[in-house]
Design an enzyme around this catalytic site. Structure first.
Site, PDB file in Angstrom:
ATOM      1  N   LYS A  52     -23.496 -24.952  18.155  1.00 32.64           N
ATOM      2  CA  LYS A  52     -22.460 -23.914  18.083  1.00 32.64           C
ATOM      3  C   LYS A  52     -21.093 -24.533  18.354  1.00 32.64           C
ATOM      4  O   LYS A  52     -20.124 -24.281  17.631  1.00 32.64           O
ATOM      5  CB  LYS A  52     -22.759 -22.789  19.089  1.00 32.64           C
ATOM      6  CG  LYS A  52     -23.901 -21.894  18.637  1.00 32.64           C
ATOM      7  CD  LYS A  52     -24.402 -20.961  19.727  1.00 32.64           C
ATOM      8  CE  LYS A  52     -25.648 -20.222  19.237  1.00 32.64           C
ATOM      9  NZ  LYS A  52     -26.381 -19.507  20.279  1.00 32.64           N
ATOM     10  N   GLN A  96     -26.081 -17.823  26.354  1.00 33.63           N
ATOM     11  CA  GLN A  96     -27.303 -18.230  25.649  1.00 33.63           C
ATOM     12  C   GLN A  96     -28.546 -17.668  26.346  1.00 33.63           C
ATOM     13  O   GLN A  96     -28.695 -17.782  27.560  1.00 33.63           O
ATOM     14  CB  GLN A  96     -27.367 -19.766  25.585  1.00 33.63           C
ATOM     15  CG  GLN A  96     -28.496 -20.324  24.757  1.00 33.63           C
ATOM     16  CD  GLN A  96     -28.349 -20.072  23.250  1.00 33.63           C
ATOM     17  OE1 GLN A  96     -27.259 -19.836  22.743  1.00 33.63           O
ATOM     18  NE2 GLN A  96     -29.453 -20.116  22.546  1.00 33.63           N
ATOM     19  N   ASP A 119     -22.011 -11.884  19.818  1.00 34.74           N
ATOM     20  CA  ASP A 119     -23.450 -11.790  19.548  1.00 34.74           C
ATOM     21  C   ASP A 119     -23.815 -10.417  18.973  1.00 34.74           C
ATOM     22  O   ASP A 119     -24.890 -10.254  18.382  1.00 34.74           O
ATOM     23  CB  ASP A 119     -24.231 -11.923  20.870  1.00 34.74           C
ATOM     24  CG  ASP A 119     -24.864 -13.292  21.065  1.00 34.74           C
ATOM     25  OD1 ASP A 119     -25.206 -13.929  20.061  1.00 34.74           O
ATOM     26  OD2 ASP A 119     -25.025 -13.691  22.233  1.00 34.74           O
TER      27      ASP A 119
END
Ligand code: GUN
Length: 298
Positions: A52, A96, A119
């Site tokens: 990422k 995460q 997200d």
């Protein structure tokens, strides 16, 4: 039979984003910033997070990775998030998953400002998506990536029967909801199958578009797929393979070889849906930046 090349499409999207980031930098003299928090040392998560950050840099965005020890308390993690919520240089915050068991993932999701929740996990973003207010939310990156694949491969979705296998909050539920919205790349009739579904193959065999996110390697076999169906495989399962240096290989939720002989189009694993998730995360971060700076799309 078309192999849907997620690697190529994600690369196209990243190039488009790179151009936009450069143009907006000219306009407002600043660039989007994504902060990723990783707690503990799960090797798979470390790889995802590194990728990422690398992708952010490639397209000219700022990226920061905050690595925290697995013993960190929930309160300490919440206070880090609170500081990022207030930081005007941070447009996207991603924590995460999975998190260590002493940390409540729901509490963490709730703590991230919906305006920085790239997200798309916060209930405010999920709710706006369900209501069809797509300009007011962030879409969960994997389903968003699948919409891009369907759209860029000109796959007809209107009035088609889309069967989604899997009901996770991250993929199955948002995917099914999106497919029934009245949009260009959606507008389908939707069925959701899950672990308690009876006679699943009767349902999957009706699918014009079959989207599988059940987390079980090679679960969808050829007899479960209608000839000519479009098959989207979200699975990423490690299976032992002594012939590989790593000792394992990746397989999807779909038994690729035989199913591809039945399908009109299919995503491979790896190289299908996987690369799209990061591309859409970057797209969401750019979107957040544009909203924060009241920038209209070029
Ligand atoms: N772990 C695996 N995939 C994801 C993702 O898309 N977002 C977050 N936050 N954690 C993940």
């Amino acid at each position: 039979m078309t192999i849907i090349d997620g690697k190529k499409i994600s690369s196209d999207i990243k190039n488009e984003l790179k151009t936009s980031v450069a143009a907006y930098r000219q306009k407002v003299n600043t660039v989007p910033g994504l902060t990723v928090i990783i707690v503990g040392e799960d090797p798979a998560s470390q790889v995802y997070v590194r990728n990422k950050a690398k992708s952010c840099k490639e397209i000219g965005m700022n990226s920061e990775v905050i690595e925290l020890p697995k013993e960190i308390s929930q309160e300490q993690l919440l206070s880090r998030i609170e500081a990022l919520n207030k930081d005007p240089e941070v447009h996207g915050i991603l924590v995460q998953q999975p998190l260590p068991p002493h940390i409540d993932e729901y509490a963490i999701t709730m703590a991230i400002s919906p305006s920085k929740d790239v997200d798309g996990f916060h209930p405010e973003n999920v709710g706006q998506m369900v209501l069809g207010n797509l300009d007011k939310c962030f879409l969960s990156c994997t389903p968003y990536g699948i919409l891009e694949l369907l759209s860029r491969y000109n796959i007809e979705t209107k009035g088609k029967h889309c069967v989604v296998v899997g009901r996770s909050n991250i993929v199955g539920k948002p995917m099914a909801n999106l497919m029934l919205q009245k949009l260009e790349a959606t507008n389908s009739t939707v069925t959701i199958c899950h672990s308690a579904t009876k006679n699943m193959s009767e349902l999957t065999r009706q699918a014009d578009i079959l989207i599988v996110a059940i987390g079980r390697g090679n679960f969808i076999t050829k007899d479960m797929v209608k000839p000519g169906a479009v098959v989207i495989d979200v699975g990423m399962n490690r299976i032992e393979d002594a012939s590989r240096k790593s000792g394992y290989r990746l397989v999807g939720d779909v038994d690729y070889e035989p199913v591809s002989r039945n399908a009109s189009a299919i995503t491979p694993v790896p190289g299908g849906v996987g690369p799209m998730t990061i591309a859409m995360l970057l797209k969401n971060t750019l979107q957040s930046f544009m909203r924060a700076n009241s920038i209209e799309a070029l």
